[in-house]
Scaffold this motif. Structure first.
Motif, PDB file in Angstrom:
ATOM      1  N   UNK A 294       0.828  -1.201   0.000  1.00 11.63           N
ATOM      2  CA  UNK A 294       0.000   0.000   0.000  1.00 11.63           C
ATOM      3  C   UNK A 294       0.865   1.254   0.000  1.00 11.63           C
ATOM      4  N   UNK A 295       0.378   2.263  -0.687  1.00 18.14           N
ATOM      5  CA  UNK A 295       1.023   3.581  -0.686  1.00 18.14           C
ATOM      6  C   UNK A 295      -0.071   4.584  -0.338  1.00 18.14           C
ATOM      7  N   UNK A 296      -0.092   5.002   0.908  1.00 17.05           N
ATOM      8  CA  UNK A 296      -1.143   5.902   1.387  1.00 17.05           C
ATOM      9  C   UNK A 296      -0.621   7.331   1.342  1.00 17.05           C
ATOM     10  N   UNK A 297      -1.314   8.183   0.601  1.00 20.44           N
ATOM     11  CA  UNK A 297      -0.894   9.575   0.430  1.00 20.44           C
ATOM     12  C   UNK A 297      -1.906  10.475   1.131  1.00 20.44           C
ATOM     13  N   UNK A 298      -1.387  11.387   1.957  1.00 22.14           N
ATOM     14  CA  UNK A 298      -2.243  12.294   2.724  1.00 22.14           C
ATOM     15  C   UNK A 298      -2.467  13.586   1.949  1.00 22.14           C
ATOM     16  N   UNK A 299      -3.601  14.233   2.158  1.00 23.04           N
ATOM     17  CA  UNK A 299      -3.786  15.564   1.574  1.00 23.04           C
ATOM     18  C   UNK A 299      -2.863  16.543   2.282  1.00 23.04           C
ATOM     19  N   UNK A 300      -2.473  17.617   1.643  1.00 25.51           N
ATOM     20  CA  UNK A 300      -1.508  18.539   2.257  1.00 25.51           C
ATOM     21  C   UNK A 300      -1.997  19.182   3.542  1.00 25.51           C
ATOM     22  N   UNK A 301      -3.316  19.247   3.730  1.00 23.76           N
ATOM     23  CA  UNK A 301      -3.862  19.935   4.905  1.00 23.76           C
ATOM     24  C   UNK A 301      -4.112  19.005   6.078  1.00 23.76           C
ATOM     25  N   UNK A 302      -3.878  17.719   5.927  1.00 24.17           N
ATOM     26  CA  UNK A 302      -4.231  16.770   6.993  1.00 24.17           C
ATOM     27  C   UNK A 302      -3.317  16.920   8.212  1.00 24.17           C
ATOM     28  N   UNK A 303      -3.955  17.022   9.371  1.00 24.55           N
ATOM     29  CA  UNK A 303      -3.205  17.125  10.627  1.00 24.55           C
ATOM     30  C   UNK A 303      -3.512  15.971  11.572  1.00 24.55           C
ATOM     31  N   UNK A 304      -4.783  15.528  11.570  1.00 22.94           N
ATOM     32  CA  UNK A 304      -5.190  14.445  12.465  1.00 22.94           C
ATOM     33  C   UNK A 304      -5.065  13.114  11.737  1.00 22.94           C
ATOM     34  N   UNK A 305      -4.072  12.308  12.116  1.00 23.86           N
ATOM     35  CA  UNK A 305      -3.836  11.039  11.439  1.00 23.86           C
ATOM     36  C   UNK A 305      -4.756   9.935  11.946  1.00 23.86           C
ATOM     37  N   UNK A 306      -5.261  10.063  13.164  1.00 26.96           N
ATOM     38  CA  UNK A 306      -6.051   8.992  13.757  1.00 26.96           C
ATOM     39  C   UNK A 306      -7.520   9.164  13.374  1.00 26.96           C
ATOM     40  N   UNK A 307      -8.081   8.134  12.758  1.00 27.59           N
ATOM     41  CA  UNK A 307      -9.472   8.220  12.327  1.00 27.59           C
ATOM     42  C   UNK A 307     -10.432   7.982  13.482  1.00 27.59           C
ATOM     43  N   UNK A 308     -10.251   6.857  14.163  1.00 28.53           N
ATOM     44  CA  UNK A 308     -11.162   6.479  15.228  1.00 28.53           C
ATOM     45  C   UNK A 308     -10.374   6.099  16.474  1.00 28.53           C
TER      46      UNK A 308
ATOM     47  N   UNK B 148     -18.828   9.332  15.211  1.00 28.68           N
ATOM     48  CA  UNK B 148     -18.914  10.570  14.436  1.00 28.68           C
ATOM     49  C   UNK B 148     -17.676  10.715  13.556  1.00 28.68           C
ATOM     50  N   UNK B 149     -17.868  11.312  12.397  1.00 36.31           N
ATOM     51  CA  UNK B 149     -16.763  11.511  11.456  1.00 36.31           C
ATOM     52  C   UNK B 149     -16.129  12.880  11.703  1.00 36.31           C
ATOM     53  N   UNK B 150     -14.824  12.888  11.973  1.00 36.59           N
ATOM     54  CA  UNK B 150     -14.129  14.150  12.203  1.00 36.59           C
ATOM     55  C   UNK B 150     -12.677  14.024  11.740  1.00 36.59           C
ATOM     56  N   UNK B 151     -12.497  13.827  10.452  1.00 39.26           N
ATOM     57  CA  UNK B 151     -11.142  13.673   9.928  1.00 39.26           C
ATOM     58  C   UNK B 151     -11.153  13.903   8.423  1.00 39.26           C
ATOM     59  N   UNK B 152      -9.974  14.145   7.894  1.00 40.71           N
ATOM     60  CA  UNK B 152      -9.812  14.242   6.448  1.00 40.71           C
ATOM     61  C   UNK B 152      -9.385  12.894   5.895  1.00 40.71           C
ATOM     62  N   UNK B 153      -9.812  12.626   4.690  1.00 43.43           N
ATOM     63  CA  UNK B 153      -9.477  11.337   4.085  1.00 43.43           C
ATOM     64  C   UNK B 153      -8.069  11.345   3.497  1.00 43.43           C
TER      65      UNK B 153
END
Length: 832
Positions: free
Chosen positions: A131-145, A184-189
């Motif tokens: 897997x190659x997981x790429x984050x959006x440039x604005x993502x700060x919170x890495x933990x989803x749940x 609840x959803x509170x993160x960037x994909x």
């Protein structure tokens, strides 16, 4: 050794690419997005899934990219497959699956999610997928749940597919494992991508060399081929390297899914120092928000710097032509239109393609295509050879072979595209399927050339109109999509102006694709501007997997009008699903949805009570208690049985009808009465009857059965009595009475009897069994008392005033589908 075929491409029918990797032994792996229409494409292409075990989801997870996943899993389960693994870069995949818990459940299949965070790998004896997981440039919170939330999601997924058969009245909302609130959803994909490495194969065994070294034939040969050294009688050692050619290696494959332009710099960082020396091909899954510009092309050129032989395969809505995904269905529409030209539109294949891409890479522009340009000032250039850039289409095939000892890998990836230009497709279909029928007054010009882009919607705006986007049952098939019916009902106000009200009665998977193919942009826009109600009869997936796409499309056209709202009339469980899903990707739409429970419109004093979902923390506490209490038990079965004994709390306030919302709907849409009754089908299933005002003094009453056994008391004699239009399911032919009883559906005769008891003025029969697109049996039917009636086909557009016109051509309709019937009989014989 390996073949990668395209199952779906970016087009009106299927929004995103989906690939099928197959090895010489028949093992299969899916890579890409499983949007609506995917399972129908699999049926269309006669793909067998018996050896499919792993699905690798790419990109971000939204409804557009996963809307076909639930239906595909149900189909795979029904085919007897016992295990499916969903691979993805984070635990959001468990949220996606958990959101289906009230309507997707199958027994005997094990569904497992494999969370492949960045650089994690899946391996078997054939391939290694990293897997190659790429984050959006604005993502700060890495933990989803949180850990508790992940525990809840994981447990829900495991319990959606239990091992043991349930009773026929199984209700997921009564299962404490499933009736749980989602986090609840509170993160960037992030976007998930993959590198595929194929395990090398051993070199050829050199028999002559082995014999020269004194190796005796037999077990010693076998040991050496397995990589083991042997000791000869004289004490000398022979190693595998001495008698085997060098291992043969395969080139790697990259699958890169880029959601929008903001991701490009992050992809550049990720692959700036990537070793592409043994890279054979790259698939680019580019969403509509990606601009074909110099930044993108320079990123593509990174891979050629170290390997000039890399093949680039590009998918983008403005790159892949709008080819027909469902040719079998198109043939049915073509035949139907040849016989009734005013009741059908041919599937639209108009294109808007990127001038930048086609000119930069020297690709031939399809005939009849409109071009758009992103870079108005400068023409793009590239160092990538044009012959190594390809367009991903339906018939794209890539084969991967092992490198021989003395050659490079440049010839080991072969690209093949058998796609026929669209204008040739129509000519071929007409000459093959229409000309042999020898229909009177039919020609290529008046069926295709003249009518191809005709917006065949009623010119009489004051007439009721019915459009049957899908007319099949159970699951999408080659010839019929699952059920969806639009009814357009005009209202003439005091100023003598016509106001249109569209109501959508159920929306099975890929209803949006049917709409896109049927109407032009202008007509489609007006259809959504006039869409006021979406009604869902019950929670079976073939009736509602298309609703989220419809809601999103509705919002696209109504976003600027802050006063616009849409009424969603559905079982309460589905409203929970809508909220959970739209909170994930489009929470703003929720503010514009006015929800009314089907139960609150019931023609009865007694209303059923909803159950209260268990909160995340409460669920964790309960499960931990159960685990603690059963620490000495032999397994998890005791825990499940114990938890299921717990009574769920009831929401007693749910029996209070939402009178304010109902009155608002009556007022806004000029409705005189809207009633439901319980259908004889499954838990929380309904039939309905709506009386619309068509002027200050006139009304129009439409009744819709949904799925049900004949319901003479509540439906025919009570809420539906004297309907102007009855739309009724007729799933089974008359000789299949026992099947109808077992599956809780109606035969054609039973549907007609309901209409007769109802004293319906006109009758439309739909929701037919998913065989070939035959006209249902016309023999042994009881007399129809309705003044006019017709049998529905996909894409049929019916003016209410002319419903009876089909009657004159019914004998000819029977002869239209002889070849389809023969093909299905051949398939049945082959499968047996």
């Amino acid at each position: 050794m390996y073949t990668i075929n395209t199952i779906t491409q970016s087009c009106s029918d299927t929004k995103h690419p989906l690939l099928l990797l197959t090895n010489v032994h028949g093992e299969k792996y899916m890579f890409g997005k499983i949007g609506e229409g995917a399972q129908r494409a699999i049926t269309e292409n006669k793909i067998r899934l018996s050896k499919l075990e792993n699905i690798f989801l790419t990109g971000e997870l939204d409804w557009s990219s996963t809307g076909g996943l639930a239906g595909l899993i149900l189909t795979i389960a029904d085919q007897g497959k016992q295990k499916i693994i969903l691979n993805y870069g984070n635990s959001l995949v468990n949220y996606v699956v958990s959101s289906w818990r009230y309507f997707v459940f199958r027994f005997g299949i094990k569904l497992k999610s494999n969370i492949m965070t960045n650089s994690n790998s899946y391996s078997d004896k054939f391939i290694n997928v990293k897997s190659i997981v790429v984050k959006p440039p604005s993502q700060t919170n890495e933990k989803l749940f949180t850990s508790n939330e992940n525990f809840v999601l994981d447990t829900i997924v495991k319990n959606m597919f239990p091992k043991h058969e349930p009773t026929e009245k199984y209700d997921p909302t009564a299962d404490p494992h499933l009736n749980v609130e989602l986090p609840r959803i509170d993160f960037e994909q992030t976007t998930t991508n993959y590198e595929i490495q194929f395990n090398s194969i051993r070199g050829k065994f050199l028999v002559k060399e082995a014999l020269n070294l004194g190796v005796p034939k037999g077990p010693s040969f076998a040991k050496l081929t397995k990589g083991e050294s042997i000791t000869l009688q004289d004490g000398s050692v022979v190693t595998p390297e001495q008698v085997l050619e060098k291992p043969r290696n395969f080139p790697k494959i990259l699958i890169l899914d880029i959601p929008n332009d903001s991701y490009i710099p992050e992809f550049v960082k990720q692959f700036q120092s990537y070793d592409s020396s043994d890279l054979g091909a790259i698939y680019y899954f580019l969403n509509k928000d990606i601009t074909i510009n110099d930044t993108l092309i320079k990123f593509m050129e990174l891979f050629n710097a170290k390997n000039a032989a890399v093949q680039h395969i590009v998918s983008h809505p403005n790159v892949s032509p709008n080819n027909l995904a469902f040719v079998g269905s198109a043939i049915v529409t073509l035949k139907s239109k040849a016989l009734q030209p005013n009741n059908y539109n041919l599937p639209r294949t108009n294109d808007l393609l990127s001038k930048d891409f086609y000119e930069t890479f020297g690709k031939q522009v399809p005939t009849g295509t409109s071009l758009i340009q992103s870079n108005s000032d400068t023409q793009l250039s590239t160092t990538i050879p044009q012959s190594q850039v390809h367009i991903l289409q339906k018939r794209t095939t890539v084969t991967i072979d092992a490198s021989s000892i003395d050659t490079s890998s440049k010839d080991d990836v072969k690209f093949k595209d058998n796609t026929m230009p669209q204008e040739k497709v129509w000519k071929e279909l007409y000459s093959t399927h229409i000309e042999p029928l020898e229909l009177p007054t039919t020609s290529y010009e008046n069926v295709i050339s003249t009518e191809n882009n005709f917006n065949n919607s009623s010119d009489k705006s004051d007439h009721v109109e019915i459009i049957t986007f899908g007319t099949g049952s159970a699951l999408p098939s080659k010839y019929r999509n699952v059920v969806s019916t639009l009814v357009k009902i005009p209202y003439r106000d005091e100023n003598n102006e016509i106001i249109q009200r569209n109501i959508l009665l159920d929306a099975g998977e890929n209803t949006i694709g049917q709409i896109n193919r049927t109407f032009s942009d202008i007509v489609r826009k007006q259809m959504f501007l006039d869409l006021k109600i979406i009604y869902l009869s019950h929670l079976h997936a073939d009736h509602h997997l298309g609703i989220i796409s419809i809601l999103k499309e509705w919002y696209t056209y109504n976003k600027s009008n802050t006063e616009a709202k849409i009424y969603l009339v559905c079982p309460w469980q589905y409203n929970k699903f809508v909220k959970e899903w739209l909170l994930l990707e489009s929470p703003e739409i929720l503010l514009r949805i006015s929800y009314i429970s089907c139960e609150h419109l019931i023609n009865d004093k007694y209303l059923r009570v909803e159950t209260k979902p268990i909160s995340v923390n409460e669920y964790v506490d309960i499960m931990h208690d159960e685990i603690s209490d059963n620490e000495e038990s032999s397994g998890s079965e005791t825990e499940v049985r114990s938890l299921k004994k717990r009574k769920l709390e009831l929401n007693n306030t749910s029996t209070f009808r939402n009178l304010n919302m109902i009155r608002s709907m009556y007022h806004d849409l000029h409705i005189e009465k809207f009633q439901t009754c319980r259908a004889i089908h499954c838990s929380w299933a309904y039939s309905n009857s709506i009386t619309f005002q068509t002027s200050a003094t006139t009304t129009f009453k439409v009744s819709y059965s949904g799925d049900t056994r004949p319901n003479f008391t509540d439906f025919s004699k009570r809420i539906g009595q004297n309907s102007d239009l009855l739309i009724h399911e007729a799933t089974l032919d008359n000789e299949l009475q026992e099947d109808a009883i077992q599956k809780r559906h109606c035969t054609i005769n039973e549907a007609i009897k309901v209409s007769n008891k109802m004293n319906a003025r006109k009758l439309l029969l739909t929701h037919f069994s998913q065989r070939y697109p035959k006209i249902p049996s016309l023999s042994n039917n009881v007399d129809i008392k309705a003044k006019e009636y017709c049998f529905a086909f996909d894409g049929m557009i019916v003016d209410y005033e002319k419903m009876g016109e089909q009657t004159a051509v019914l004998p000819k309709l029977t002869d239209l589908f002889v070849e389809e019937a023969e093909e299905e009989e051949e398939n049945d014989t082959t499968e047996l």
